[in-house]
Design a protein around this motif. Structure first.
Motif, PDB file in Angstrom:
ATOM      1  N   GLU A  60       2.556 -16.918   0.541  1.00  0.00           N
ATOM      2  CA  GLU A  60       2.196 -15.768  -0.276  1.00  0.00           C
ATOM      3  C   GLU A  60       3.371 -14.904  -0.690  1.00  0.00           C
ATOM      4  O   GLU A  60       3.307 -14.199  -1.695  1.00  0.00           O
ATOM      5  CB  GLU A  60       1.184 -14.881   0.472  1.00  0.00           C
ATOM      6  CG  GLU A  60      -0.140 -15.552   0.796  1.00  0.00           C
ATOM      7  CD  GLU A  60      -0.082 -16.384   2.079  1.00  0.00           C
ATOM      8  OE1 GLU A  60       1.008 -16.445   2.684  1.00  0.00           O
ATOM      9  OE2 GLU A  60      -1.113 -16.951   2.461  1.00  0.00           O
ATOM     10  N   GLN A  95       4.558  -2.622   6.284  1.00  0.00           N
ATOM     11  CA  GLN A  95       4.417  -1.587   7.300  1.00  0.00           C
ATOM     12  C   GLN A  95       5.813  -1.120   7.698  1.00  0.00           C
ATOM     13  O   GLN A  95       6.702  -1.923   7.978  1.00  0.00           O
ATOM     14  CB  GLN A  95       3.692  -2.158   8.521  1.00  0.00           C
ATOM     15  CG  GLN A  95       3.477  -1.199   9.671  1.00  0.00           C
ATOM     16  CD  GLN A  95       2.710  -1.858  10.808  1.00  0.00           C
ATOM     17  OE1 GLN A  95       2.258  -2.994  10.670  1.00  0.00           O
ATOM     18  NE2 GLN A  95       2.562  -1.157  11.905  1.00  0.00           N
ATOM     19  N   GLY A 140      -1.692  -8.549  -2.378  1.00  0.00           N
ATOM     20  CA  GLY A 140      -1.929  -9.480  -1.288  1.00  0.00           C
ATOM     21  C   GLY A 140      -0.866  -9.485  -0.215  1.00  0.00           C
ATOM     22  O   GLY A 140      -0.902 -10.330   0.690  1.00  0.00           O
ATOM     23  N   ILE A 141       0.087  -8.551  -0.294  1.00  0.00           N
ATOM     24  CA  ILE A 141       1.148  -8.448   0.696  1.00  0.00           C
ATOM     25  C   ILE A 141       0.980  -7.139   1.461  1.00  0.00           C
ATOM     26  O   ILE A 141       0.710  -6.089   0.864  1.00  0.00           O
ATOM     27  CB  ILE A 141       2.536  -8.495   0.025  1.00  0.00           C
ATOM     28  CG1 ILE A 141       2.691  -9.797  -0.767  1.00  0.00           C
ATOM     29  CG2 ILE A 141       3.651  -8.354   1.055  1.00  0.00           C
ATOM     30  CD1 ILE A 141       3.931  -9.828  -1.637  1.00  0.00           C
ATOM     31  N   ARG A 142       1.145  -7.208   2.769  1.00  0.00           N
ATOM     32  CA  ARG A 142       1.052  -6.009   3.612  1.00  0.00           C
ATOM     33  C   ARG A 142       2.459  -5.605   4.043  1.00  0.00           C
ATOM     34  O   ARG A 142       3.228  -6.416   4.541  1.00  0.00           O
ATOM     35  CB  ARG A 142       0.189  -6.283   4.840  1.00  0.00           C
ATOM     36  CG  ARG A 142       0.045  -5.093   5.789  1.00  0.00           C
ATOM     37  CD  ARG A 142      -0.980  -5.399   6.868  1.00  0.00           C
ATOM     38  NE  ARG A 142      -0.601  -6.581   7.650  1.00  0.00           N
ATOM     39  CZ  ARG A 142       0.200  -6.539   8.722  1.00  0.00           C
ATOM     40  NH1 ARG A 142       0.722  -5.403   9.114  1.00  0.00           N
ATOM     41  NH2 ARG A 142       0.486  -7.648   9.377  1.00  0.00           N
ATOM     42  N   ASN A 176      -0.172   1.119   6.863  1.00  0.00           N
ATOM     43  CA  ASN A 176      -0.037  -0.178   6.205  1.00  0.00           C
ATOM     44  C   ASN A 176      -0.275  -0.011   4.711  1.00  0.00           C
ATOM     45  O   ASN A 176      -1.212   0.652   4.286  1.00  0.00           O
ATOM     46  CB  ASN A 176      -1.051  -1.176   6.768  1.00  0.00           C
ATOM     47  CG  ASN A 176      -0.700  -1.605   8.170  1.00  0.00           C
ATOM     48  OD1 ASN A 176       0.444  -1.532   8.579  1.00  0.00           O
ATOM     49  ND2 ASN A 176      -1.698  -2.048   8.922  1.00  0.00           N
ATOM     50  N   ALA A 227      -1.428 -10.225   3.484  1.00  0.00           N
ATOM     51  CA  ALA A 227      -2.593  -9.480   3.952  1.00  0.00           C
ATOM     52  C   ALA A 227      -3.535 -10.428   4.693  1.00  0.00           C
ATOM     53  O   ALA A 227      -3.840 -11.518   4.221  1.00  0.00           O
ATOM     54  CB  ALA A 227      -3.308  -8.833   2.771  1.00  0.00           C
ATOM     55  N   GLN A 268      -0.874  -2.213   1.229  1.00  0.00           N
ATOM     56  CA  GLN A 268      -1.157  -3.536   0.700  1.00  0.00           C
ATOM     57  C   GLN A 268      -0.878  -3.543  -0.792  1.00  0.00           C
ATOM     58  O   GLN A 268      -1.297  -2.645  -1.528  1.00  0.00           O
ATOM     59  CB  GLN A 268      -2.603  -3.947   0.991  1.00  0.00           C
ATOM     60  CG  GLN A 268      -2.860  -4.151   2.472  1.00  0.00           C
ATOM     61  CD  GLN A 268      -4.076  -5.013   2.732  1.00  0.00           C
ATOM     62  OE1 GLN A 268      -4.548  -5.742   1.869  1.00  0.00           O
ATOM     63  NE2 GLN A 268      -4.577  -4.936   3.951  1.00  0.00           N
ATOM     64  N   HIS A 269      -0.159  -4.556  -1.242  1.00  0.00           N
ATOM     65  CA  HIS A 269       0.267  -4.650  -2.630  1.00  0.00           C
ATOM     66  C   HIS A 269       0.247  -6.113  -3.032  1.00  0.00           C
ATOM     67  O   HIS A 269       0.989  -6.928  -2.483  1.00  0.00           O
ATOM     68  CB  HIS A 269       1.681  -4.073  -2.790  1.00  0.00           C
ATOM     69  CG  HIS A 269       2.246  -4.209  -4.171  1.00  0.00           C
ATOM     70  ND1 HIS A 269       1.877  -3.384  -5.208  1.00  0.00           N
ATOM     71  CD2 HIS A 269       3.155  -5.076  -4.682  1.00  0.00           C
ATOM     72  CE1 HIS A 269       2.535  -3.746  -6.295  1.00  0.00           C
ATOM     73  NE2 HIS A 269       3.317  -4.764  -6.006  1.00  0.00           N
TER      74      HIS A 269
END
Length: 269
Positions: free
Chosen positions: A114, A18, A14-16, A9, A34, A11-12
């Motif tokens: 988000e 995968q 607040g975004i995850r 995973n 996230a 995370q960037h």
């Protein structure tokens, strides 16, 4: 690439994100805020790995995004919709019959509060293709690869060159999530086209190291692509000279250099 494992995973802002492997070399990208269980998927060519990851990780599918019509990007949609009645976003191509939310250049897709992705029209690989960009993330489908670009199955060199120019103005730190693990083959050609480019040689060593450990080479950054991807380097003097030697004639524009370099790679594949 086999099995239903997934990349780590990432995370960037607040975004995850995968990546889930599919077929021999595809990536299906999961995007979500996230900490949220709601995720969208990009280009689900196969439903099985998507369903297994959703069930294993307790995730809830909220949307499907499609970049273009090819079956390794769309083949799992129908089965997913039987299980999860979610919106399917994609470009205005009547051949992608499962799309119910048609999008085009400049449209914004909001995945919860988000995540917001802007649509880029990027024809070339196919006559209709979309990329999705937002918050420093680019889901480039088969337009821009790590170290390469998509074959021109339906579009023209001029279309693909214009599409790549549209991507090239994005910030260097943009993370590029392409749909295939083609990096080593792409960099082998890049080294042929620019044998004196040490950035390409260094990247190839690092990519081989990752693949030897079973790790993905994706995402890359747009800054790295500008340094090492010949399909974004059509204005570089060394690449231009190499393309002119291959073509046996002078080349007068970046679009012409791109067309020759794309043809050159096609002759080696």
């Amino acid at each position: 690439m086999t099995g239903y494992g997934s990349t780590a995973n990432i995370q960037h802002m607040g975004i995850r994100i995968q990546g889930v492997p599919a077929f021999d070399d595809n990536y299906i990208w999961f995007i979500g805020a996230a900490g949220s269980r709601r995720v969208a998927v990009v280009d689900p060519g196969d439903s099985d790995p998507v369903i297994k990851v959703l069930e294993r990780d307790g995730l809830e599918l909220s949307a499907i995004l499609v970049t273009h019509l090819h079956g390794d990007h769309t083949g799992g949609i129908r089965d997913l919709l039987h299980r999860y009645p979610v919106p399917v976003y994609g470009p205005w191509d009547e051949r992608i019959t499962m799309v119910d939310q048609r999008v085009s250049e400049g449209d914004i897709i909001r995945l919860g509060e988000e995540v917001a992705l802007r649509v880029l029209d990027t024809p070339g690989h196919t006559r209709v293709h979309a990329c999705y960009y937002g918050d420093g993330l680019l889901f480039s489908g088969d337009t821009l690869f790590a170290g390469g670009c998509g074959r021109l199955f339906e579009g023209t060199p001029q279309q693909m060159h214009a599409s790549l120019e549209k991507i090239a103005v994005l910030p260097d730190e943009t993370l590029v999530y392409c749909a295939h693990e083609y990096t080593l083959a792409n960099l082998a050609f890049a080294r042929t086209a620019e044998p004196d480019n040490t950035d390409i040689r260094d990247r190839e060593v690092e990519a081989r190291h990752l693949r030897d450990k079973g790790q993905p080479t994706v995402p890359s950054t747009l800054g790295l692509e500008r340094m090492t991807n010949p399909f974004l380097r059509y204005d570089d003097p060394e690449l231009k000279a190499s393309a002119e030697r291959f073509a046996g004639r002078p080349l007068t524009s970046g679009a012409e250099v791109f067309a020759v370099v794309r043809h050159w790679k096609d002759t080696l594949d």
